[in-house]
Design a protein around this motif. Structure first.
Motif, PDB file in Angstrom:
ATOM      1  N   THR A 262       0.702  -1.288   0.018  1.00  0.00           N
ATOM      2  CA  THR A 262      -0.100   0.066  -0.104  1.00  0.00           C
ATOM      3  C   THR A 262       0.941   1.383   0.119  1.00  0.00           C
ATOM      4  O   THR A 262       0.548   1.985  -0.732  1.00  0.00           O
ATOM      5  N   ALA A 263       2.083   1.242   0.758  1.00  0.00           N
ATOM      6  CA  ALA A 263       2.732   2.453   0.860  1.00  0.00           C
ATOM      7  C   ALA A 263       3.434   2.587  -0.605  1.00  0.00           C
ATOM      8  O   ALA A 263       3.726   3.778  -0.977  1.00  0.00           O
ATOM      9  N   GLN A 264       3.911   1.456  -1.191  1.00  0.00           N
ATOM     10  CA  GLN A 264       4.522   1.516  -2.494  1.00  0.00           C
ATOM     11  C   GLN A 264       3.598   2.156  -3.358  1.00  0.00           C
ATOM     12  O   GLN A 264       3.868   3.092  -4.313  1.00  0.00           O
ATOM     13  N   GLU A 265       2.362   1.707  -3.588  1.00  0.00           N
ATOM     14  CA  GLU A 265       1.278   2.175  -4.355  1.00  0.00           C
ATOM     15  C   GLU A 265       0.950   3.672  -4.131  1.00  0.00           C
ATOM     16  O   GLU A 265       0.929   4.494  -4.965  1.00  0.00           O
ATOM     17  N   ARG A 266       0.916   4.023  -2.703  1.00  0.00           N
ATOM     18  CA  ARG A 266       0.407   5.399  -2.449  1.00  0.00           C
ATOM     19  C   ARG A 266       1.729   6.260  -2.835  1.00  0.00           C
ATOM     20  O   ARG A 266       1.339   7.479  -3.486  1.00  0.00           O
ATOM     21  N   SER A 267       3.106   5.785  -2.938  1.00  0.00           N
ATOM     22  CA  SER A 267       3.964   6.831  -3.359  1.00  0.00           C
ATOM     23  C   SER A 267       4.041   6.798  -4.717  1.00  0.00           C
ATOM     24  O   SER A 267       4.214   7.945  -5.282  1.00  0.00           O
ATOM     25  N   ARG A 268       3.784   5.817  -5.589  1.00  0.00           N
ATOM     26  CA  ARG A 268       3.595   5.553  -6.960  1.00  0.00           C
ATOM     27  C   ARG A 268       2.574   6.893  -7.243  1.00  0.00           C
ATOM     28  O   ARG A 268       2.577   7.633  -8.291  1.00  0.00           O
ATOM     29  N   ARG A 269       1.218   6.534  -6.930  1.00  0.00           N
ATOM     30  CA  ARG A 269       0.411   7.704  -7.079  1.00  0.00           C
ATOM     31  C   ARG A 269       0.664   8.766  -6.619  1.00  0.00           C
ATOM     32  O   ARG A 269       0.233   9.671  -7.820  1.00  0.00           O
ATOM     33  N   THR A 270       1.151   9.083  -5.667  1.00  0.00           N
ATOM     34  CA  THR A 270       1.823  10.664  -5.397  1.00  0.00           C
ATOM     35  C   THR A 270       2.620  11.119  -6.463  1.00  0.00           C
ATOM     36  O   THR A 270       2.482  12.289  -6.944  1.00  0.00           O
ATOM     37  N   LEU A 271       3.710  10.246  -6.967  1.00  0.00           N
ATOM     38  CA  LEU A 271       4.584  10.836  -7.678  1.00  0.00           C
ATOM     39  C   LEU A 271       4.028  11.031  -9.194  1.00  0.00           C
ATOM     40  O   LEU A 271       4.104  12.027  -9.827  1.00  0.00           O
ATOM     41  N   LEU A 272       2.883  10.154  -9.586  1.00  0.00           N
ATOM     42  CA  LEU A 272       2.229  10.221 -10.825  1.00  0.00           C
ATOM     43  C   LEU A 272       1.254  11.628 -10.577  1.00  0.00           C
ATOM     44  O   LEU A 272       1.129  12.307 -11.528  1.00  0.00           O
ATOM     45  N   GLU A 273       0.626  11.964  -9.484  1.00  0.00           N
ATOM     46  CA  GLU A 273      -0.198  13.187  -9.377  1.00  0.00           C
ATOM     47  C   GLU A 273       0.831  14.502  -9.653  1.00  0.00           C
ATOM     48  O   GLU A 273       0.403  15.295 -10.309  1.00  0.00           O
ATOM     49  N   GLU A 274       1.803  14.397  -8.829  1.00  0.00           N
ATOM     50  CA  GLU A 274       2.746  15.526  -9.069  1.00  0.00           C
ATOM     51  C   GLU A 274       3.170  15.797 -10.403  1.00  0.00           C
ATOM     52  O   GLU A 274       3.228  16.811 -10.835  1.00  0.00           O
TER      53      GLU A 274
END
Length: 449
Positions: A231-243
């Motif tokens: 979940t943390a990895q997915e959240r980090s990946r999603r955050t990166l894509l959003e930015e």
């Protein structure tokens, strides 16, 4: 007439599928259970499975001194050896006064079976069951049938160790087989003897229940930990894509502005020259067509990265010239900010100015959220090779409240700097505050535009 699908001959696969679907759920459940029994206690029952050293990264073992911690990895082996020695003492005590090889075998055999769990756990279980009546007959000078006192303790230890080294399902199978074996021995070999099977089944059920609950809890913790990591990895990946999407939206306006200027200048250029040659006119027409085509592609790209609730900004994107307004706004919010500009102020590429403004904006927002009551300093340095930024704040002086969100700030700043081939650090300061530094390289020709 043609052959229909329903008229084709039935094959062996069709018959097999029909049989599989016609079987009842109870039959499939029993088949699966027997398959689990065969896998757990019959398949590779004689396999060599040594007990691995214990991990010493737990909350207690990690606090031990280094030398003791190095020896603590063998704690399970020492416990099993201690239980084997205790079983031997029980057998020797019961056989006290009895001489000969019978008493020696009586005392040693259960202890050896306990030690066998260290290397061949499943074999140790079967050996404990198989030797139970033999040890019981040999121990006729003691009490208990079919389990004599030492084999009683040995079987409890074997069940515990094997259950701890295998899966929870194996513990259930071992208990059921022990009960069935006790009934068989009592009815066919226990003529004239009392039975201690109920006591063994009761105590073994308690022990196996504790071991099983501990195993289930451990597996649940591993599953939760793994899920949290994913979940943390997915959240980090999603955050990166959003930015990255946000940066792409903002830079679209910058690039679109420049391309619009190119198109307008290319269209107006022929009218500024008297009697321009046809080749020059055609060149400007080509430039304008390419600029318009680029603008069209930019709009398509923006449509891909635009969120459903995204609205294009009405005002121009901010630049470093708007930092004074940003500082004034955060001062009104209660943050004491000091701004310093060094070097020769010059106009930089619009993408650089926009990214620099956003970095300062996000850093000051982080100070407001995470360091209430602290002062902050903003340093903007115009150097020969580019632009330097430094935003530093002191330690928090007020109550720090939990801030919602996934922590996009640092990720967004890093993405902006990386996009411009710059470098950035964000780390705690020595006085308990926080410091963000960034350097964005700017080519000389880009700085002079």
């Amino acid at each position: 007439m043609g052959t229909t699908a329903s008229a084709r001959p039935r094959t062996l696969a069709d018959v097999t599928d029909t049989r599989e679907t016609s079987r009842s759920p109870e039959f499939r459940l029993a088949q699966g259970a027997l398959g689990g029994l065969r896998e757990d206690l019959f398949h590779d029952a004689f396999a060599y499975r040594p007990l691995h050293p214990m991990a010493v990264d737990g909350p207690v073992t990690r606090r031990l001194p280094g030398r003791i911690r190095a020896s603590a990895v063998w704690t399970p082996h020492a416990v099993v050896a201690g239980c084997a020695f205790l079983v031997f003492l029980i057998g020797a005590t019961v056989a006290d006064g009895e001489a000969g090889p019978v008493s020696a075998v009586y005392a040693i055999t259960p202890a050896v079976i306990v030690l066998l769990t260290l290397v061949r756990p499943v074999l140790a279980f079967w050996a404990s069951l198989a030797t139970t009546p033999l040890i019981g007959y040999m121990g006729s000078f003691g009490d208990g049938w079919p389990w004599s006192p030492n084999s009683f303790g040995a079987h409890l230890v074997v069940l515990t160790v094997v259950a701890a080294r295998t899966r929870p399902r194996t513990a259930g199978w071992m208990w059921l087989l022990t009960g069935a074996y006790a009934i068989f021995v009592e009815f066919f070999l226990g003529i004239g003897h009392g039975t201690d099977a109920p006591q063994l089944l009761f105590f073994s059920a308690l022990v196996l229940l504790v071991v099983t609950v501990r195993q289930v809890r451990r597996e649940a913790e591993k599953t939760v930990t793994a899920q949290r990591t994913v979940t943390a990895q997915e959240r980090s990946r999603r955050t990166l894509l959003e930015e990255r999407t946000t940066i792409a939206r903002e830079l679209h306006d910058v690039v679109a502005h420049h391309m619009s200027v190119v198109a307008i200048q290319a269209e107006a250029a022929p009218y500024r020259v008297e009697n321009p040659p046809p080749e020059l006119e055609q060149a400007f027409v080509t430039i304008r067509e390419n600029a318009v085509a680029a603008l069209t592609e930019l709009r398509r790209v923006l449509g891909v990265v635009r969120a459903e609730d995204y609205e294009a900004p009405d005002a121009p994107q901010p630049t470093l010239a708007d930092l004074d307004g940003l500082v004034a706004n955060v001062r009104e919010a209660g943050l004491d900010v000091e701004k310093t500009v060094t070097g020769a102020v010059r106009e930089l590429p619009q993408g650089v100015e926009l990214s620099a403004y956003r970095i300062v904006q996000e850093a000051l927002s982080n100070v407001l959220r995470h360091a209430p009551g602290a002062g902050a300093k903003v340093e903007v340095s115009y150097v020969l090779g580019g632009l330097g930024l430094r935003i530093v704040n002191g330690p928090a002086r007020g109550l720090v409240k939990a801030s919602p969100g996934a922590g996009h700030g640092i990720t967004g700043m890093r993405e902006r700097v990386t996009m411009l081939s710059g470098e950035m650090t964000a780390e705690p300061a020595e006085d308990g505050g926080y410091e963000v530094t960034a350097f964005i390289p700017v080519a000389r020709q880009g700085a002079e535009q």
